[in-house]
Design a protein around this motif. Structure first.
Motif, short mmCIF file in Angstrom:
data_model
loop_
_atom_site.label_atom_id
_atom_site.label_comp_id
_atom_site.label_asym_id
_atom_site.label_seq_id
_atom_site.Cartn_x
_atom_site.Cartn_y
_atom_site.Cartn_z
N ILE A 51 4.26 -10.84 -10.41
CA ILE A 51 4.13 -9.42 -10.06
C ILE A 51 3.07 -8.81 -10.96
N ARG A 52 2.02 -8.23 -10.34
CA ARG A 52 0.92 -7.67 -11.12
C ARG A 52 0.74 -6.18 -10.81
N TYR A 53 0.62 -5.39 -11.87
CA TYR A 53 0.28 -3.97 -11.84
C TYR A 53 1.30 -3.08 -11.11
N PRO A 54 2.60 -3.34 -11.21
CA PRO A 54 3.56 -2.47 -10.55
C PRO A 54 3.93 -1.29 -11.46
N TRP A 55 4.59 -0.31 -10.87
CA TRP A 55 5.18 0.74 -11.69
C TRP A 55 6.36 0.13 -12.43
N THR A 71 0.82 -1.21 0.00
CA THR A 71 0.00 0.00 0.00
C THR A 71 0.85 1.26 0.00
N HIS A 72 2.16 1.11 0.01
CA HIS A 72 3.06 2.27 0.05
C HIS A 72 3.69 2.50 -1.31
N ARG A 73 4.09 3.75 -1.55
CA ARG A 73 4.76 4.11 -2.80
C ARG A 73 6.16 4.66 -2.56
N ASP A 74 6.63 4.63 -1.32
CA ASP A 74 7.93 5.23 -1.02
C ASP A 74 9.08 4.23 -1.06
N GLY A 75 8.84 3.03 -1.51
CA GLY A 75 9.89 2.02 -1.61
C GLY A 75 9.33 0.75 -2.20
N PRO A 76 10.21 -0.20 -2.51
CA PRO A 76 9.73 -1.46 -3.08
C PRO A 76 8.95 -2.29 -2.06
N SER A 80 10.36 -16.47 -3.03
CA SER A 80 9.92 -17.65 -3.76
C SER A 80 8.44 -17.95 -3.49
N GLY A 81 7.72 -18.31 -4.54
CA GLY A 81 6.33 -18.73 -4.38
C GLY A 81 5.40 -17.66 -3.85
N ILE A 82 5.57 -16.43 -4.35
CA ILE A 82 4.81 -15.27 -3.85
C ILE A 82 4.20 -14.52 -5.03
N ASP A 83 3.04 -13.95 -4.82
CA ASP A 83 2.40 -13.04 -5.77
C ASP A 83 2.47 -11.64 -5.15
N VAL A 84 2.91 -10.65 -5.92
CA VAL A 84 2.90 -9.26 -5.47
C VAL A 84 1.92 -8.52 -6.37
N THR A 85 0.83 -8.04 -5.78
CA THR A 85 -0.21 -7.37 -6.56
C THR A 85 -0.46 -5.97 -6.00
N TYR A 86 -0.32 -5.00 -6.87
CA TYR A 86 -0.63 -3.62 -6.50
C TYR A 86 -2.08 -3.34 -6.83
N ARG A 87 -2.75 -2.60 -5.98
CA ARG A 87 -4.16 -2.25 -6.20
C ARG A 87 -4.32 -0.75 -6.47
N TRP A 88 -3.56 -0.24 -7.42
CA TRP A 88 -3.66 1.17 -7.74
C TRP A 88 -5.03 1.46 -8.33
N GLN A 89 -5.61 2.57 -7.93
CA GLN A 89 -6.89 2.98 -8.51
C GLN A 89 -6.68 3.51 -9.93
N THR A 90 -5.54 4.15 -10.14
CA THR A 90 -5.18 4.64 -11.47
C THR A 90 -3.74 4.25 -11.73
N GLU A 91 -3.33 4.27 -12.97
CA GLU A 91 -1.94 3.96 -13.33
C GLU A 91 -1.01 5.00 -12.68
N GLU A 99 2.07 7.43 -12.08
CA GLU A 99 2.99 8.11 -12.99
C GLU A 99 4.43 7.78 -12.66
N SER A 100 4.67 7.45 -11.42
CA SER A 100 6.01 7.04 -11.00
C SER A 100 5.86 6.19 -9.76
N GLY A 101 6.90 5.48 -9.46
CA GLY A 101 6.86 4.64 -8.28
C GLY A 101 8.06 3.73 -8.21
N PRO A 102 8.17 3.02 -7.13
CA PRO A 102 9.31 2.13 -6.94
C PRO A 102 9.07 0.79 -7.65
N PRO A 103 10.11 -0.02 -7.75
CA PRO A 103 9.91 -1.37 -8.28
C PRO A 103 9.20 -2.22 -7.24
N ALA A 104 8.63 -3.31 -7.66
CA ALA A 104 8.04 -4.26 -6.71
C ALA A 104 9.14 -4.93 -5.91
#
Length: 166
Positions: free
Chosen positions: A154-158, A105-110, A121-132, A134-139
Motif C-alpha cells: 500500500i503506497r501513499y494512503p491516508w 480515485t475516490h476519497r469517500d471510502g476504502p 493477495s498479491g496486489i499493490d494499492v497506490t494512491y496518486r494524490w497531488q498533495t498529502e 488532510e483526511s481520507g479513508p483507509p486503503a
C-alpha cells in the motif's frame, strides 16, 4: 552425498508437481477481470469490470484474478466471502512493480472492504494524490471475521489498513 541429492531432487520434483497442480486449479477457480472488460492501462476506469468479476465469482464460488497492469477504480470494491488475487510474484523489492496495481480515485471510502471471508493477495494499492490528503479513508477496511491480507503493498494512503471491530 548422493542420498542428499536424491532427497533434494525428490522434494523439488514433488514441490513443482504441487505448484503445477495448485496453479492449474486456480485458473479454473478464478474469474479474470480482463475477461469482463478491465483494461489495466492506468487510464480507463476499471471499476465496473471489478464489480462484475466480484459478483460473478461470489455467485460461482470462485475468486477474482487480477493480471499485472494498472487498474483505476472509482468506487470501493467489497469482498464478501470472495478473494481478489494477483499473480504470486514471490518477494518484491520496493523499486520493482511486480504486482498488479490498483489506483483508487475516490476519497469517500476504502479501495477494498473485506467482509466475512474476504481476501486480498498479491496486489499493490497506490494512491496518486497531488498533495498529502488532510483526511481520507483507509486503503483497506476489514469488518468481517475470516478476512485475510497477504503480499499486499500500500503506497501513499491516508490510512493503510483499519478494522472496525465487527
Amino acid at each position: 552425498m548422493r542420498v542428499r541429492c536424491a532427497t533434494v531432487c525428490a522434494v523439488l520434483l514433488n514441490a513443482s508437481s504441487f505448484l503445477a497442480v495448485t496453479f492449474g486449479d486456480m485458473g479454473e477457480a478464478m474469474i479474470d477481470v480482463r475477461t469482463l472488460g478491465a483494461k489495466g492501462d492506468g487510464q480507463t476506469d476499471d471499476t465496473a469490470a471489478f464489480l462484475k468479476a466480484v459478483e460473478q465469482a461470489k455467485a460461482e464460488g470462485k475468486h477474482v484474478f487480477v493480471p499485472r497492469g494498472t487498474y483505476v477504480v472509482s468506487k470501493t470494491i467489497a469482498l464478501d466471502n470472495t478473494a481478489l488475487a494477483g499473480p504470486e510474484a514471490g518477494a518484491w523489492p520496493a523499486d520493482v512493480d511486480a504486482l498488479p496495481s490498483i489506483v483508487p480515485t475516490h476519497r469517500d471510502g476504502p479501495a477494498f472492504h473485506l467482509v466475512a471471508g474476504g481476501g486480498l493477495s498479491g496486489i499493490d494499492v497506490t494512491y496518486r494524490w497531488q498533495t498529502e490528503p488532510e483526511s481520507g479513508p483507509p486503503a483497506v477496511l476489514i469488518s468481517g471475521i475470516g478476512a485475510y491480507i497477504r503480499n499486499v503493498r500500500i503506497r501513499y494512503p491516508w490510512d493503510g489498513i483499519l478494522t472496525d471491530g465487527e
